[in-house]
Design a protein around this motif. Structure first.
Motif, PDB file in Angstrom:
ATOM      1  N   ASN A  32     -37.082  -0.113  44.756  1.00 51.51           N
ATOM      2  CA  ASN A  32     -37.232   0.945  43.763  1.00 51.51           C
ATOM      3  C   ASN A  32     -36.735   2.297  44.241  1.00 51.51           C
ATOM      4  O   ASN A  32     -36.979   3.313  43.586  1.00 51.51           O
ATOM      5  CB  ASN A  32     -38.705   1.044  43.346  1.00 51.51           C
ATOM      6  N   GLU A  33     -36.045   2.306  45.388  1.00 48.50           N
ATOM      7  CA  GLU A  33     -35.419   3.519  45.916  1.00 48.50           C
ATOM      8  C   GLU A  33     -36.411   4.670  46.029  1.00 48.50           C
ATOM      9  O   GLU A  33     -36.145   5.799  45.626  1.00 48.50           O
ATOM     10  CB  GLU A  33     -34.232   3.924  45.033  1.00 48.50           C
ATOM     11  N   LEU A  34     -37.566   4.382  46.596  1.00 46.56           N
ATOM     12  CA  LEU A  34     -38.575   5.414  46.822  1.00 46.56           C
ATOM     13  C   LEU A  34     -38.329   6.167  48.115  1.00 46.56           C
ATOM     14  O   LEU A  34     -39.018   7.148  48.406  1.00 46.56           O
ATOM     15  CB  LEU A  34     -39.973   4.781  46.858  1.00 46.56           C
ATOM     16  N   SER A  35     -37.369   5.705  48.883  1.00 47.99           N
ATOM     17  CA  SER A  35     -37.056   6.330  50.159  1.00 47.99           C
ATOM     18  C   SER A  35     -35.593   6.059  50.490  1.00 47.99           C
ATOM     19  O   SER A  35     -34.937   5.227  49.858  1.00 47.99           O
ATOM     20  CB  SER A  35     -37.965   5.765  51.261  1.00 47.99           C
ATOM     21  N   LYS A  36     -35.092   6.774  51.480  1.00 52.14           N
ATOM     22  CA  LYS A  36     -33.745   6.512  51.958  1.00 52.14           C
ATOM     23  C   LYS A  36     -33.773   5.277  52.860  1.00 52.14           C
ATOM     24  O   LYS A  36     -34.830   4.689  53.100  1.00 52.14           O
ATOM     25  CB  LYS A  36     -33.211   7.733  52.714  1.00 52.14           C
ATOM     26  N   LYS A  37     -32.621   4.903  53.376  1.00 49.18           N
ATOM     27  CA  LYS A  37     -32.535   3.700  54.206  1.00 49.18           C
ATOM     28  C   LYS A  37     -33.013   4.000  55.621  1.00 49.18           C
ATOM     29  O   LYS A  37     -32.228   4.250  56.532  1.00 49.18           O
ATOM     30  CB  LYS A  37     -31.096   3.166  54.213  1.00 49.18           C
ATOM     31  N   ASN A  38     -34.323   3.998  55.764  1.00 52.36           N
ATOM     32  CA  ASN A  38     -34.937   4.209  57.070  1.00 52.36           C
ATOM     33  C   ASN A  38     -36.279   3.495  57.103  1.00 52.36           C
ATOM     34  O   ASN A  38     -36.635   2.785  56.160  1.00 52.36           O
ATOM     35  CB  ASN A  38     -35.098   5.709  57.355  1.00 52.36           C
ATOM     36  N   SER A  39     -37.020   3.695  58.178  1.00 54.15           N
ATOM     37  CA  SER A  39     -38.321   3.028  58.325  1.00 54.15           C
ATOM     38  C   SER A  39     -39.479   4.001  58.268  1.00 54.15           C
ATOM     39  O   SER A  39     -40.590   3.671  58.686  1.00 54.15           O
ATOM     40  CB  SER A  39     -38.357   2.269  59.667  1.00 54.15           C
ATOM     41  N   PHE A  40     -39.265   5.200  57.753  1.00 49.09           N
ATOM     42  CA  PHE A  40     -40.305   6.216  57.769  1.00 49.09           C
ATOM     43  C   PHE A  40     -41.518   5.829  56.914  1.00 49.09           C
ATOM     44  O   PHE A  40     -42.651   6.132  57.273  1.00 49.09           O
ATOM     45  CB  PHE A  40     -39.742   7.563  57.308  1.00 49.09           C
ATOM     46  N   VAL A  41     -41.294   5.179  55.769  1.00 51.79           N
ATOM     47  CA  VAL A  41     -42.424   4.763  54.944  1.00 51.79           C
ATOM     48  C   VAL A  41     -43.262   3.719  55.671  1.00 51.79           C
ATOM     49  O   VAL A  41     -44.497   3.774  55.674  1.00 51.79           O
ATOM     50  CB  VAL A  41     -41.947   4.212  53.587  1.00 51.79           C
ATOM     51  N   VAL A  42     -42.596   2.765  56.297  1.00 48.66           N
ATOM     52  CA  VAL A  42     -43.293   1.723  57.056  1.00 48.66           C
ATOM     53  C   VAL A  42     -44.121   2.338  58.176  1.00 48.66           C
ATOM     54  O   VAL A  42     -45.278   1.969  58.402  1.00 48.66           O
ATOM     55  CB  VAL A  42     -42.272   0.718  57.619  1.00 48.66           C
ATOM     56  N   VAL A  43     -43.522   3.308  58.861  1.00 45.19           N
ATOM     57  CA  VAL A  43     -44.219   3.971  59.964  1.00 45.19           C
ATOM     58  C   VAL A  43     -45.422   4.754  59.442  1.00 45.19           C
ATOM     59  O   VAL A  43     -46.530   4.650  59.979  1.00 45.19           O
ATOM     60  CB  VAL A  43     -43.256   4.903  60.725  1.00 45.19           C
ATOM     61  N   ALA A  44     -45.211   5.548  58.391  1.00 42.45           N
ATOM     62  CA  ALA A  44     -46.306   6.344  57.832  1.00 42.45           C
ATOM     63  C   ALA A  44     -47.435   5.447  57.327  1.00 42.45           C
ATOM     64  O   ALA A  44     -48.620   5.715  57.576  1.00 42.45           O
ATOM     65  CB  ALA A  44     -45.785   7.229  56.709  1.00 42.45           C
TER      66      ALA A  44
END
Length: 307
Positions: free
Chosen positions: A66-78
């Motif tokens: 759903n493109e809630l974030s850019k292509k990184n792992s910051f959401v997973v980390v948070a």
């Protein structure tokens, strides 16, 4: 270092955050858990840990799809760091199962933005939440998000407002039929009970500190997340508005479940994780981002040494 590692999305990042959570959970279980160390207690610990690690993959799928974030792992980390703030000794297996089911429902609700198979998605989302409510009753309040989804994505068709009721009715019929077959009678607890505002569980530092920290973080991060999209047309930022509503509903559930339980805070992890990761992405000053990541990494350990 952490910024460079998690600024990209690699399978190895899932291994790091999974090991981090397992370490935190193991410390909680062996030092603060009073459930004993028999085979059933160990199986419960492994089941909860496995489900929470699976929820990390589910969160990453929702964010990417759903493109809630850019292509990184910051959401997973948070998301992982926020999960680590809740002592696993205060979680229940049924509550963790409900959390995973709610994430599956959120996946369907956010995908309403495509306006494809709207009624099917609404039915599926409500079905998952109703099942989650059977696992842990506090999850029933998350049904509010289904109607938020209808309001944001496709409120013009009146039938969309009726679909959730049919899904709840379906789950209710299946549950009552199964209960009748197993017990040869209908459940007898359908009666109103007094509702008392009880926050006694948060009197100890072990539970009060994480709750206060998450409340303060929500008060700062969620409004900042929404204000970050103020220049975007409303029609294009419905997903972001849904995340804001998801955080609000999560807090309503946290205070609405009485007596209050630390378990109910788990529904806040996804929306708050998305908001927190988005602020991290927008911060172009890498030293500050690096310091924040290390702070979130070490904070659960620091909290456990204090309490």
């Amino acid at each position: 270092m952490l910024t460079r590692i998690f600024a990209t999305s690699k399978p190895l990042n899932f291994l790091w955050v999974s090991l981090y959570l397992l370490l935190i959970f193991a410390l909680d279980w062996f030092y603060t858990c009073n459930r004993g160390y028999d085979i059933w207690a160990i199986l419960e610990f492994l089941s909860m840990s496995g489900l929470l690690i699976f929820s990390i993959l589910l969160v990453d799928f929702i964010v990417r799809k759903n493109e809630l974030s850019k292509k990184n792992s910051f959401v997973v980390v948070a998301y992982s760091f926020l999960l680590a703030m809740i002592p696993i000794s205060k979680l229940e297996l049924t509550g963790v199962v409900a959390h995973v089911l709610v994430l599956m429902a959120i996946r369907r609700i956010i995908s309403l933005q495509s306006l494809k198979s709207v009624k099917k998605k609404l039915y599926d989302a409500t079905f998952w939440i109703a099942i989650a409510a059977l696992a842990w009753y506090g999850a029933g309040g998350i049904l509010l998000l289904v109607f938020v989804g209808v309001l944001l994505f496709d409120a013009s068709d009146y039938r969309n407002w009726l679909v959730p009721f049919f899904a709840v009715l379906t789950v209710g019929i299946i549950y009552l039929a199964g209960f009748w077959v197993i017990n040869d009678q209908l459940p007898q607890y359908f009666q109103l009970q007094d509702w008392n505002f009880d926050l006694s569980e948060f009197k100890s530092m072990q539970t009060a500190w994480p709750a206060a920290y998450l409340l303060a973080l929500s008060a700062v991060v969620v409004p900042a997340y929404w204000l970050g999209f103020r220049k975007i047309m409303l029609i294009r930022k419905k997903r972001q508005l849904f995340i804001v509503f998801a955080a609000i509903v999560a807090w309503l559930v946290a205070f609405g479940v009485q007596p209050a339980q630390t378990q109910s805070l788990i529904f806040l992890m996804f929306p708050l994780g998305v908001a927190l990761a988005n602020l991290t992405e927008r911060n172009q000053q890498r030293p500050i981002t690096e310091i924040l990541l290390w702070a979130f990494l070490l904070l659960p350990f620091a909290a456990r040494t204090v309490i």
